[in-house]
Design an enzyme around this catalytic site. Structure first.
Site, mmCIF file in Angstrom:
data_model
loop_
_atom_site.group_PDB
_atom_site.id
_atom_site.type_symbol
_atom_site.label_atom_id
_atom_site.label_comp_id
_atom_site.label_asym_id
_atom_site.label_seq_id
_atom_site.Cartn_x
_atom_site.Cartn_y
_atom_site.Cartn_z
ATOM 1 N N THR A 1 -5.318 9.971 0.032
ATOM 2 C CA THR A 1 -6.651 9.692 0.563
ATOM 3 C C THR A 1 -6.954 10.700 1.667
ATOM 4 O O THR A 1 -6.052 11.349 2.188
ATOM 5 C CB THR A 1 -6.742 8.281 1.176
ATOM 6 O OG1 THR A 1 -5.739 8.159 2.191
ATOM 7 C CG2 THR A 1 -6.559 7.212 0.120
ATOM 8 N N HIS B 1 0.768 -1.242 0.000
ATOM 9 C CA HIS B 1 0.000 0.000 0.000
ATOM 10 C C HIS B 1 0.806 1.302 0.000
ATOM 11 O O HIS B 1 0.253 2.368 -0.267
ATOM 12 C CB HIS B 1 -0.952 0.008 1.198
ATOM 13 C CG HIS B 1 -2.311 0.569 0.886
ATOM 14 N ND1 HIS B 1 -2.495 1.681 0.068
ATOM 15 C CD2 HIS B 1 -3.545 0.184 1.247
ATOM 16 C CE1 HIS B 1 -3.793 1.942 -0.024
ATOM 17 N NE2 HIS B 1 -4.451 1.048 0.668
ATOM 18 N N SER C 1 -12.276 5.389 4.036
ATOM 19 C CA SER C 1 -11.273 5.944 3.140
ATOM 20 C C SER C 1 -11.939 6.652 1.963
ATOM 21 O O SER C 1 -12.921 6.169 1.419
ATOM 22 C CB SER C 1 -10.417 4.772 2.675
ATOM 23 O OG SER C 1 -9.604 5.171 1.631
#
Length: 639
Positions: free
Chosen positions: A480, A353, A469
């Protein structure tokens, strides 16, 4: 359409499509992520704290927040704005956010990596492991080539597709200079999205280093990494001229790997990528000093990782376990993404991520699914090329000393214990979805989030910190932002449904749902426009620490810590390519909730550790959705 594809001499299409608007046409003129006003951030922060605190706690938190706003917070904010004005090529969150991910020392698997599984190929005979792995690999390479050639359609969010998602618009906008092209799209209500993360999809890996990891990309590498039964294989998929290997040759090499009888290694290296990052960094140093530099270089620079699992999928729960963590012997969690294909042709993606967010991975998945199902490179009748795969495919061997063997054994014990303690459960609520909710003029996402609040209240009798998110890809280098779904509105509504049902008429309950929907809609819009409060406060804290200042009292407030201990962590996506997605809980006593609101059903995938009961939480979510839908239909409900 004929001629839509550029066919190479190899006879296979090298590109997915050729967009007449260059891929990065809008990137230069994307608007910058705004730094919110400090007073707005403090107000939004206090609104999010209100449902979580009693009156005395809230008073104390409010005092600290106001003092911060007038004092050190104001100074930090002004410094942040000044710094942001000097770095117009990027966003204020980019540096701190990369650091947050790369400095985290927890294992990436279960803590950060997420998964999205593909829908099956509509043509069932194509869901064969070899056929699907070949077709998806070819489509992934086509995606990479299309992106690198600048032919990939730019990612654009169309609010009015009849006007903007048209050939005529594309023909005009491509002649608008890229320094102002965004404004041209904006005029027709189209919002180009940031694509700066896409280059990290391929040939990229997160390298473990002490204190802070590094992202590594080597676009010159031409090979694919394939894992099967804990063994590592590499072969080139691009030739010297940059052309893709014939699909029949890729099929031959994968067939060769699938029929290799080599035993599983006694000490599977993949487990190391499931370790604490400092532990793994030291073991990696040892690997490099022990003569494994070339083999590791092959792993790190590979285009992506393809994991071939030797068993079929039993059900959705089993599928979630395979895609979220699987057997670490057959994974390399540090690769930007791993394409996983099981024995029965079920496919999914597990992605690291730090380099990027769901938007880039989802676009990749959508294109790969569409291409591999609509124009597959090989069919069940295709014969693999008659090539000598034993020469083309290289099996990597790793030299392990006792310290490395002990390191792998310990990593395996830890990994197995963690996975053993993780529960994954799913539900599909079949009594309605997006269509009915839109008829009733309420936001589908707001209803799903309200159901989570109601469920937690029913199960644990409290309202807790909740995270949803939201992408800020509408801005240059946006990442984000957090939507805070737990509000005074959801708390009031949940208490009415769970605790005071007899006191309220159906109409009153309907009004409470509508209030929640309006407020959630506002929060969502604010977050998407870069007007949340979480990233701003995070950046101010990061700035204070980077300047060596004492941490302001505001950040030492227990309420601040509690708000950032996200017990309910949620993320949603809807896509024709994706069957389901999920991730691990972000705290030991939390739930990880992946959900999707479809036209006529709602799906939830919940992860939990022993501190929480995920199965019961899902039952409570189901009951909450049932109650909300019945009330919206005007029916009387019972507790």
């Amino acid at each position: 359409a004929p001629g839509r594809r550029a066919y190479s001499g190899a006879g296979a299409a090298e590109f997915l499509h050729r967009s007449i608007v260059p891929t990065m046409h809008f990137q230069k003129s994307l608007p910058r992520l705004p730094v919110p006003k400090l007073e707005d951030t403090i107000t939004r922060y206090l609104n999010a704290q209100k449902p979580l605190l009693n009156d005395d706690q809230f008073r104390k938190t409010e005092e600290l927040a106001r003092a911060f706003e007038k004092g050190i917070g104001r100074e930090l904010h002004e410094q942040l704005v000044a710094q942001d004005n000097q770095n117009k090529h990027t966003s204020y969150i980019t540096g701190p956010w990369f650091d947050m991910y790369l400095k985290a020392r927890e294992p990436v698997v279960l803590n950060f990596n997420a998964f999205m599984s593909f829908n099956p190929d509509p043509k069932s005979e194509y869901n064969d492991q070899l056929i699907r792995a070949t077709n998806m690999t070819v489509s992934a390479i086509r995606f990479m080539k299309t992106f690198r050639a600048g032919y990939l359609e730019p990612e654009v969010f169309h609010l009015n597709p009849e006007k903007s998602d048209t050939e005529i618009f594309k023909k005009i906008i491509r002649f608008v200079p890229s320094s102002v092209s965004w404004f041209g799209a904006y005029m027709v209500n189209a919002y180009p999205l940031d694509m700066s993360q896409y280059f990290r999809l391929f040939n990229s890996t997160r390298l473990p280093k002490l204190d802070k990891d590094e992202l590594y990309t080597n676009e010159k590498a031409k090979h694919l990494l394939v894992l099967r039964n804990g063994n590592f294989y590499v072969f080139d998929v691009i030739d010297r001229d940059g052309n893709m290997l014939k699909a029949s040759e890729i099929q031959a090499h994968l067939k060769y790997i699938l029929s290799d009888n080599s035993p599983a290694p006694a000490f599977p290296l993949g487990y190391l990528t499931s370790e604490n990052r400092d532990t793994w960094a030291l073991l990696r140093k040892n690997l490099l000093e022990n003569g494994n530099e070339e083999a590791l270089q092959k792993v790190d620079s590979a285009m992506f990782c393809l994991s071939l699992d030797d068993f079929p999928v039993k059900d959705f729960v089993h599928l979630s376990h395979i895609m979220l963590h699987g057997d670490a012997a057959n994974r390399w969690y540090d690769k930007s993404f791993t394409l996983i294909v099981t024995k029965d042709g079920t496919a999914g993606i597990n992605f690291e991520h730090s380099w990027g967010d769901g938007v880039a991975v989802l676009r990749f998945q959508n294109e790969v699914f569409k291409d591999s199902t609509k124009t597959p490179a090989i069919s069940p009748q295709s014969q693999p090329a008659s090539v000598d795969s034993s020469r083309a495919v290289q099996k990597l061997d790793f030299k392990l000393n006792d310290a490395l063997k002990a390191g792998i054994t310990k990593a395996k014990q830890k990994f197995d214990a963690t996975v053993e303690s993780l529960s994954l459960n799913l539900i599909q609520f079949q009594e309605g979805g997006k269509e009915l909710l839109k008829q009733k003029k309420v936001s589908p996402d707001a209803v799903a989030q309200l159901a989570f609040q109601m469920a937690f209240l029913r199960q644990y009798d409290q309202t807790v910190a909740t995270y949803e998110s939201c992408s800020t890809a509408a801005f240059k280098h946006g990442r984000t932002e957090t939507i805070r779904p737990a509000s005074v509105h959801t708390k009031k509504c949940s208490e009415a449904f769970v605790k005071e049902l007899s006191k309220h008429s159906t109409e009153e309950l309907q009004n409470l749902i509508v209030e929640c929907s309006k407020y959630h809609g506002r929060l969502t819009k604010e977050a998407a426009m870069g007007q949340g409060f979480d990233r701003h406060l995070f950046s101010l804290r990061y700035l204070a620490l980077s300047k060596g200042l004492a941490l302001p009292d505001f950040y030492q407030d227990q309420a601040y810590a509690r708000l950032n201990h996200n017990i309910i962590s949620t993320s949603t996506l809807v896509s024709p390519a994706v069957q389901l997605g999920g991730f691990g809980p972000v705290v030991a006593d939390g739930f990880g909730v992946g959900y999707q609101v479809q036209d006529d059903w709602i799906g939830c995938n919940v992860s939990a550790y022993p501190a929480r009961n995920g199965k019961e939480f899902l039952q409570c979510i189901h009951k909450s959705l049932e109650d909300i839908f019945n009330v919206l239909k005007g029916k009387k409900i019972s507790s």
